[in-house]
Design a protein around this motif. Structure first.
Motif, PDB file in Angstrom:
ATOM      1  N   GLU A   1      19.504  63.826   5.839  1.00  0.00           N
ATOM      2  CA  GLU A   1      18.614  62.813   6.404  1.00  0.00           C
ATOM      3  C   GLU A   1      17.190  62.961   5.893  1.00  0.00           C
ATOM      4  O   GLU A   1      16.562  61.981   5.472  1.00  0.00           O
ATOM      5  CB  GLU A   1      18.619  62.891   7.936  1.00  0.00           C
ATOM      6  N   TYR A   2      16.666  64.175   5.911  1.00  0.00           N
ATOM      7  CA  TYR A   2      15.259  64.351   5.538  1.00  0.00           C
ATOM      8  C   TYR A   2      15.033  64.343   4.037  1.00  0.00           C
ATOM      9  O   TYR A   2      13.964  63.929   3.580  1.00  0.00           O
ATOM     10  CB  TYR A   2      14.659  65.560   6.261  1.00  0.00           C
ATOM     11  N   VAL A   3      16.012  64.732   3.260  1.00  0.00           N
ATOM     12  CA  VAL A   3      15.905  64.586   1.804  1.00  0.00           C
ATOM     13  C   VAL A   3      15.888  63.100   1.455  1.00  0.00           C
ATOM     14  O   VAL A   3      15.051  62.651   0.665  1.00  0.00           O
ATOM     15  CB  VAL A   3      17.050  65.328   1.077  1.00  0.00           C
ATOM     16  N   GLU A   4      16.787  62.340   2.042  1.00  0.00           N
ATOM     17  CA  GLU A   4      16.827  60.900   1.762  1.00  0.00           C
ATOM     18  C   GLU A   4      15.535  60.220   2.213  1.00  0.00           C
ATOM     19  O   GLU A   4      14.995  59.366   1.495  1.00  0.00           O
ATOM     20  CB  GLU A   4      18.032  60.261   2.442  1.00  0.00           C
ATOM     21  N   ARG A   5      15.039  60.577   3.379  1.00  0.00           N
ATOM     22  CA  ARG A   5      13.798  59.969   3.873  1.00  0.00           C
ATOM     23  C   ARG A   5      12.607  60.353   2.999  1.00  0.00           C
ATOM     24  O   ARG A   5      11.737  59.515   2.710  1.00  0.00           O
ATOM     25  CB  ARG A   5      13.556  60.356   5.331  1.00  0.00           C
ATOM     26  N   ALA A   6      12.544  61.604   2.565  1.00  0.00           N
ATOM     27  CA  ALA A   6      11.454  62.042   1.684  1.00  0.00           C
ATOM     28  C   ALA A   6      11.524  61.310   0.349  1.00  0.00           C
ATOM     29  O   ALA A   6      10.502  60.854  -0.180  1.00  0.00           O
ATOM     30  CB  ALA A   6      11.516  63.550   1.481  1.00  0.00           C
ATOM     31  N   ALA A   7      12.722  61.189  -0.196  1.00  0.00           N
ATOM     32  CA  ALA A   7      12.892  60.476  -1.465  1.00  0.00           C
ATOM     33  C   ALA A   7      12.457  59.020  -1.327  1.00  0.00           C
ATOM     34  O   ALA A   7      11.744  58.488  -2.184  1.00  0.00           O
ATOM     35  CB  ALA A   7      14.348  60.561  -1.924  1.00  0.00           C
ATOM     36  N   LYS A   8      12.877  58.384  -0.245  1.00  0.00           N
ATOM     37  CA  LYS A   8      12.493  56.987  -0.006  1.00  0.00           C
ATOM     38  C   LYS A   8      10.974  56.857   0.118  1.00  0.00           C
ATOM     39  O   LYS A   8      10.391  55.846  -0.267  1.00  0.00           O
ATOM     40  CB  LYS A   8      13.168  56.463   1.257  1.00  0.00           C
ATOM     41  N   ALA A   9      10.331  57.919   0.609  1.00  0.00           N
ATOM     42  CA  ALA A   9       8.872  57.930   0.739  1.00  0.00           C
ATOM     43  C   ALA A   9       8.188  58.210  -0.599  1.00  0.00           C
ATOM     44  O   ALA A   9       6.962  58.184  -0.689  1.00  0.00           O
ATOM     45  CB  ALA A   9       8.450  58.981   1.771  1.00  0.00           C
ATOM     46  N   GLY A  10       8.976  58.496  -1.632  1.00  0.00           N
ATOM     47  CA  GLY A  10       8.412  58.741  -2.950  1.00  0.00           C
ATOM     48  C   GLY A  10       7.906  60.155  -3.151  1.00  0.00           C
ATOM     49  O   GLY A  10       7.106  60.400  -4.053  1.00  0.00           O
ATOM     50  N   LYS A  11       8.398  61.087  -2.372  1.00  0.00           N
ATOM     51  CA  LYS A  11       7.963  62.482  -2.471  1.00  0.00           C
ATOM     52  C   LYS A  11       9.039  63.319  -3.145  1.00  0.00           C
ATOM     53  O   LYS A  11      10.230  63.135  -2.889  1.00  0.00           O
ATOM     54  CB  LYS A  11       7.659  63.063  -1.082  1.00  0.00           C
ATOM     55  N   HIS A  12       8.623  64.248  -3.991  1.00  0.00           N
ATOM     56  CA  HIS A  12       9.560  65.205  -4.552  1.00  0.00           C
ATOM     57  C   HIS A  12      10.076  66.065  -3.407  1.00  0.00           C
ATOM     58  O   HIS A  12       9.405  66.224  -2.382  1.00  0.00           O
ATOM     59  CB  HIS A  12       8.884  66.069  -5.613  1.00  0.00           C
ATOM     60  N   VAL A  13      11.264  66.650  -3.595  1.00  0.00           N
ATOM     61  CA  VAL A  13      11.905  67.369  -2.496  1.00  0.00           C
ATOM     62  C   VAL A  13      12.349  68.761  -2.921  1.00  0.00           C
ATOM     63  O   VAL A  13      13.015  68.928  -3.937  1.00  0.00           O
ATOM     64  CB  VAL A  13      13.138  66.606  -1.963  1.00  0.00           C
TER      65      VAL A  13
END
Length: 157
Positions: free
Chosen positions: A107-119
């Motif tokens: 969930e948080y990897v997908e949300r971070a990616a959608k936010a345009g942040k490297h993970v």
């Protein structure tokens, strides 16, 4: 390995991204403030030459306040799980470091990616292959890098 799966272009080494940043130091937001974030990661950021603790994500207002004071974090860099997606609008944060139970990683990897942040995601990557594949796809689709925190490969960082 990930390279065998044909996804090596999606995965990155934090060392590689840190060696050629557009900024002097990369801002990292820790998601989850349990033992590993509190006793290992946050103290280590105080010595890093390539990145710094820029923000936090927590469900605990008392932890948020304590971390704000201890690490001199601005209010705009402190997030809850419910307002996490607003991280997309924060130029201070370049990397989201997911330090949650593995069942929450996807969930948080997908949300971070959608936010345009490297993970940067702690190990294990996720409970299932399907979750792992979805995380990789989310990062690839959003043109951000993803790495998994296997310590032996990242000690220099």
């Amino acid at each position: 390995t990930l390279a065998v799966a044909g996804i090596s272009s999606t995965v990155f080494s934090p060392y590689a991204i840190a060696c050629a940043p557009k900024k002097e130091k990369l801002g990292v937001a820790l998601v989850g403030l349990g033992y590993y974030s509190t006793d290992v990661l946050a103290p280590a950021f105080q010595f890093s030459q390539k990145c710094y603790l820029a923000g936090i994500v927590t469900g605990s207002p008392s932890k948020a306040e304590a971390w704000k004071k201890k690490y001199n974090l601005p209010d705009k860099n402190i997030y809850s799980y419910s307002n996490f997606d607003k991280i997309a609008n924060n130029p201070d944060i370049d990397v989201v470091y997911v330090v949650l139970p593995p069942s929450m990683h996807r969930e948080y990897v997908e949300r971070a990616a959608k936010a345009g942040k490297h993970v940067f995601c702690e190990k294990p990557m996720a409970p299932t292959v399907a979750d792992c594949e979805a995380m990789i796809k989310a990062c690839k689709d959003n043109k951000v890098k993803l790495t998994i925190g296997y310590r032996c490969q990242h000690d220099p960082n």
